[in-house]
Design a protein around this motif. Sequence first.
Motif, PDB file in Angstrom:
ATOM      1  N   GLU A  35      68.087   5.139  61.552  1.00 19.55           N
ATOM      2  CA  GLU A  35      67.347   5.775  62.645  1.00 19.55           C
ATOM      3  C   GLU A  35      66.336   4.811  63.232  1.00 19.55           C
ATOM      4  O   GLU A  35      65.810   3.944  62.527  1.00 19.55           O
ATOM      5  N   ARG A  36      66.032   5.029  64.510  1.00 24.97           N
ATOM      6  CA  ARG A  36      64.938   4.270  65.123  1.00 24.97           C
ATOM      7  C   ARG A  36      63.753   5.202  65.327  1.00 24.97           C
ATOM      8  O   ARG A  36      63.915   6.391  65.582  1.00 24.97           O
ATOM      9  N   VAL A  37      62.572   4.647  65.229  1.00 23.91           N
ATOM     10  CA  VAL A  37      61.354   5.418  65.487  1.00 23.91           C
ATOM     11  C   VAL A  37      60.660   4.740  66.665  1.00 23.91           C
ATOM     12  O   VAL A  37      60.349   3.546  66.598  1.00 23.91           O
ATOM     13  N   GLU A  38      60.460   5.499  67.731  1.00 23.83           N
ATOM     14  CA  GLU A  38      59.831   4.894  68.908  1.00 23.83           C
ATOM     15  C   GLU A  38      58.328   5.179  68.870  1.00 23.83           C
ATOM     16  O   GLU A  38      57.911   6.301  68.566  1.00 23.83           O
ATOM     17  N   ALA A  39      57.529   4.158  69.165  1.00 17.39           N
ATOM     18  CA  ALA A  39      56.071   4.356  69.138  1.00 17.39           C
ATOM     19  C   ALA A  39      55.397   3.382  70.091  1.00 17.39           C
ATOM     20  O   ALA A  39      55.858   2.252  70.268  1.00 17.39           O
ATOM     21  N   ARG A  40      54.306   3.852  70.705  1.00 23.51           N
ATOM     22  CA  ARG A  40      53.540   2.956  71.567  1.00 23.51           C
ATOM     23  C   ARG A  40      52.857   1.887  70.710  1.00 23.51           C
ATOM     24  O   ARG A  40      52.732   0.745  71.107  1.00 23.51           O
ATOM     25  N   TRP A  41      52.361   2.320  69.512  1.00 23.28           N
ATOM     26  CA  TRP A  41      51.744   1.371  68.577  1.00 23.28           C
ATOM     27  C   TRP A  41      52.441   1.456  67.223  1.00 23.28           C
ATOM     28  O   TRP A  41      52.775   2.560  66.762  1.00 23.28           O
ATOM     29  N   THR A  42      52.588   0.310  66.597  1.00 24.92           N
ATOM     30  CA  THR A  42      53.210   0.235  65.274  1.00 24.92           C
ATOM     31  C   THR A  42      52.231  -0.483  64.352  1.00 24.92           C
ATOM     32  O   THR A  42      51.714  -1.541  64.705  1.00 24.92           O
ATOM     33  N   VAL A  43      51.977   0.125  63.182  1.00 22.60           N
ATOM     34  CA  VAL A  43      51.028  -0.482  62.244  1.00 22.60           C
ATOM     35  C   VAL A  43      51.760  -0.795  60.939  1.00 22.60           C
ATOM     36  O   VAL A  43      52.412   0.077  60.366  1.00 22.60           O
ATOM     37  N   ILE A  44      51.637  -2.023  60.479  1.00 21.53           N
ATOM     38  CA  ILE A  44      52.253  -2.428  59.202  1.00 21.53           C
ATOM     39  C   ILE A  44      51.202  -2.347  58.111  1.00 21.53           C
ATOM     40  O   ILE A  44      50.211  -3.085  58.125  1.00 21.53           O
ATOM     41  N   ALA A  45      51.431  -1.420  57.171  1.00 22.84           N
ATOM     42  CA  ALA A  45      50.490  -1.218  56.057  1.00 22.84           C
ATOM     43  C   ALA A  45      51.299  -0.995  54.777  1.00 22.84           C
ATOM     44  O   ALA A  45      51.054  -0.054  54.037  1.00 22.84           O
ATOM     45  N   ALA A  46      52.256  -1.875  54.540  1.00 21.53           N
ATOM     46  CA  ALA A  46      53.170  -1.686  53.404  1.00 21.53           C
ATOM     47  C   ALA A  46      52.758  -2.544  52.207  1.00 21.53           C
ATOM     48  O   ALA A  46      53.596  -2.926  51.383  1.00 21.53           O
ATOM     49  N   ASP A  82      52.967   8.460  68.960  1.00 23.55           N
ATOM     50  CA  ASP A  82      52.027   7.501  69.567  1.00 23.55           C
ATOM     51  C   ASP A  82      51.907   6.294  68.646  1.00 23.55           C
ATOM     52  O   ASP A  82      51.899   5.151  69.088  1.00 23.55           O
ATOM     53  N   VAL A  83      51.779   6.590  67.332  1.00 27.01           N
ATOM     54  CA  VAL A  83      51.605   5.514  66.351  1.00 27.01           C
ATOM     55  C   VAL A  83      52.571   5.727  65.185  1.00 27.01           C
ATOM     56  O   VAL A  83      52.617   6.817  64.610  1.00 27.01           O
ATOM     57  N   ALA A  84      53.330   4.679  64.844  1.00 31.66           N
ATOM     58  CA  ALA A  84      54.197   4.718  63.652  1.00 31.66           C
ATOM     59  C   ALA A  84      53.613   3.752  62.632  1.00 31.66           C
ATOM     60  O   ALA A  84      53.333   2.598  62.957  1.00 31.66           O
ATOM     61  N   ILE A  85      53.411   4.255  61.407  1.00 29.97           N
ATOM     62  CA  ILE A  85      52.807   3.430  60.357  1.00 29.97           C
ATOM     63  C   ILE A  85      53.840   3.179  59.261  1.00 29.97           C
ATOM     64  O   ILE A  85      54.440   4.128  58.747  1.00 29.97           O
ATOM     65  N   ALA A  86      54.031   1.913  58.904  1.00 31.47           N
ATOM     66  CA  ALA A  86      54.917   1.568  57.785  1.00 31.47           C
ATOM     67  C   ALA A  86      54.063   1.466  56.534  1.00 31.47           C
ATOM     68  O   ALA A  86      53.235   0.578  56.425  1.00 31.47           O
ATOM     69  N   GLY A  87      54.232   2.402  55.592  1.00 30.62           N
ATOM     70  CA  GLY A  87      53.487   2.364  54.329  1.00 30.62           C
ATOM     71  C   GLY A  87      52.461   3.472  54.235  1.00 30.62           C
ATOM     72  O   GLY A  87      51.608   3.617  55.109  1.00 30.62           O
ATOM     73  N   GLY A  88      52.575   4.256  53.169  1.00 33.94           N
ATOM     74  CA  GLY A  88      51.662   5.391  52.954  1.00 33.94           C
ATOM     75  C   GLY A  88      50.833   5.216  51.696  1.00 33.94           C
ATOM     76  O   GLY A  88      50.715   6.132  50.886  1.00 33.94           O
ATOM     77  N   GLY A  89      50.241   4.028  51.524  1.00 36.55           N
ATOM     78  CA  GLY A  89      49.232   3.841  50.472  1.00 36.55           C
ATOM     79  C   GLY A  89      47.883   4.269  51.025  1.00 36.55           C
ATOM     80  O   GLY A  89      47.803   4.967  52.056  1.00 36.55           O
ATOM     81  N   LEU A  90      46.817   3.852  50.347  1.00 32.68           N
ATOM     82  CA  LEU A  90      45.488   4.244  50.838  1.00 32.68           C
ATOM     83  C   LEU A  90      45.225   3.666  52.232  1.00 32.68           C
ATOM     84  O   LEU A  90      44.618   4.332  53.081  1.00 32.68           O
ATOM     85  N   ILE A  91      45.705   2.452  52.486  1.00 26.91           N
ATOM     86  CA  ILE A  91      45.451   1.836  53.789  1.00 26.91           C
ATOM     87  C   ILE A  91      46.195   2.602  54.894  1.00 26.91           C
ATOM     88  O   ILE A  91      45.582   3.038  55.878  1.00 26.91           O
ATOM     89  N   GLY A  92      47.506   2.809  54.714  1.00 25.55           N
ATOM     90  CA  GLY A  92      48.268   3.552  55.722  1.00 25.55           C
ATOM     91  C   GLY A  92      47.739   4.970  55.877  1.00 25.55           C
ATOM     92  O   GLY A  92      47.630   5.498  56.991  1.00 25.55           O
ATOM     93  N   GLY A  93      47.385   5.603  54.753  1.00 23.40           N
ATOM     94  CA  GLY A  93      46.877   6.980  54.791  1.00 23.40           C
ATOM     95  C   GLY A  93      45.547   7.070  55.525  1.00 23.40           C
ATOM     96  O   GLY A  93      45.334   7.979  56.344  1.00 23.40           O
ATOM     97  N   ALA A  94      44.644   6.123  55.242  1.00 25.87           N
ATOM     98  CA  ALA A  94      43.327   6.160  55.898  1.00 25.87           C
ATOM     99  C   ALA A  94      43.457   5.904  57.404  1.00 25.87           C
ATOM    100  O   ALA A  94      42.760   6.524  58.215  1.00 25.87           O
ATOM    101  N   VAL A 135      50.771  10.860  64.982  1.00 25.42           N
ATOM    102  CA  VAL A 135      50.992   9.766  64.025  1.00 25.42           C
ATOM    103  C   VAL A 135      52.129  10.097  63.064  1.00 25.42           C
ATOM    104  O   VAL A 135      52.190  11.203  62.521  1.00 25.42           O
ATOM    105  N   GLY A 136      52.993   9.123  62.815  1.00 24.30           N
ATOM    106  CA  GLY A 136      54.041   9.258  61.796  1.00 24.30           C
ATOM    107  C   GLY A 136      53.873   8.167  60.751  1.00 24.30           C
ATOM    108  O   GLY A 136      53.695   6.997  61.100  1.00 24.30           O
ATOM    109  N   VAL A 137      53.882   8.554  59.459  1.00 25.24           N
ATOM    110  CA  VAL A 137      53.765   7.578  58.373  1.00 25.24           C
ATOM    111  C   VAL A 137      55.093   7.547  57.631  1.00 25.24           C
ATOM    112  O   VAL A 137      55.581   8.595  57.180  1.00 25.24           O
ATOM    113  N   PHE A 138      55.667   6.350  57.473  1.00 22.88           N
ATOM    114  CA  PHE A 138      56.977   6.215  56.825  1.00 22.88           C
ATOM    115  C   PHE A 138      56.818   5.422  55.529  1.00 22.88           C
ATOM    116  O   PHE A 138      56.329   4.294  55.545  1.00 22.88           O
TER     117      PHE A 138
END
Length: 379
Positions: free
Chosen positions: A199-210, A5-17, A29-32
């Motif tokens: 690889e491609r990651v398909e998601a309805r929403w994409t969040v940039i938190a890198a 549903d949601v793919a997040i770029a970046g797993g710092g505190l912002i992406g994690g929260a 949710v997938g965090v990359f």
Amino acid sequence: MKKFDVAIAGGGLIGGAIALELARAGLHVGVFDRQEPGQEASWAGAGILSPAPENPGMIPAVPLCKASLGLYPEFVALVEEMSSQESGFRPKGTLEPLFSRNAREELSTLIAVHHGFGLRAEALRAEDARKLEPALSEEMGAAILRPDEASVDNRALTRAVLEAARRSGAEIFPGCRVEAVCREEGQDSRCTGLTLKNERVEARWTVIAAGCFSSEIQGVERYAPVRPAKGQMIALRADDLKIERVLWSEKVYLVPRNDGRILAGATIEYAGFDKKTTAGSIEKILSAAIELAPAIAGARIEEMWAGLRPDSPDHLPILGPADADGLLIATGHFRSGILLAPITAKLIREWITEQRVSVDWERFSPLRFREQTTRRTTA
Ligand SMILES: Cc1cc2nc3c(=O)[nH]c(=O)nc-3n(C[C@H](O)[C@H](O)[C@H](O)COP(=O)(O)OP(=O)(O)OC[C@H]3O[C@@H](n4cnc5c(N)ncnc54)[C@H](O)[C@@H]3O)c2cc1C
């Protein structure tokens, strides 16, 4: 191809929260993260939770910072319970000593300024401030106590948030560098996910938190033209030195941790992505720290490091929807990303699940840089 549903770029505190908040709302949710998550600015920070603006440029962010500080007690309680890990939250206030010759006069102006922002601040005579914090220098003329402020062990908190997100069902992928956002151009431009190396990651929403690396992701620079602002830090320990609150002078801050360490920081340097510690900057931090609390002179140095804050052209956070359906930006938190994590996660959840948000955010829109970046690329 992975699908979320949601793919997040970046797993710092912002992406994690954000991952935690969205997973708890029932989303897949997938965090990359291109490396082990939580090892960049969220690891390097000092963890001070202060909405007081350090300069006039930060004033527009004060309401957002206040709102996030208000969410903190509940946020850390939830994270600690869900992760079974501690976060080192210390709601003990901040003390700002004044050293100028006109400290008493300066004090009343500064207190009025704080009150103007709706921030609690109390004027203290030097002797009263020293009763609270005996380590403070005798040179101090007066002090301001901000009793609502706090600090957190950002390394512990980031670890705990990522664990809580995992336990809530978010999937976290270390070693997965996001190269680009996928856009379908047409009448209505739409973001359909992320591109990794193979690889491609398909998601309805994409969040940039890198963090400060967000602008390196293809298709993101126009919304998040962030750059790294390096900060050097030192961890000290002295068995006979007790500091309870965050101590904040013009030149340096000291942040006590529950394990007895005292953090001293931090520089602000624009040196690209370089993270080395340098003799000159460490010397500056140490001499300012000793000026603030003379007993620091006898402290052991336990660790020195540098991290990269995500700074935006106007030094304000970059939050909200881009002009491609499904693409959201959450970066540019500069010196306040630890403080702003809970409100950022809440806002992103509200945009995704309710398509409206509960606080004023227009000032932080990622669309505010469009003209500048177009001008830069055509110049
Ligand atoms: C010295 C210092 C002191 C600070 N003190 C404070 C403080 O007292 N209080 C406060 O509130 N804030 C403070 N900050 C600021 C705060 O640390 C940051 O604003 C915050 O941590 C930003 O979090 P983030 O998750 O956006 O970025 P980061 O923590 O940098 O995380 C970004 C993540 O994205 C990953 N990534 C990068 N590029 C890619 C890619 N292409 N694909 C996939 N993943 C990618 C990285 O590996 C990283 O894990 C300080 C910062 C520093 C450096």
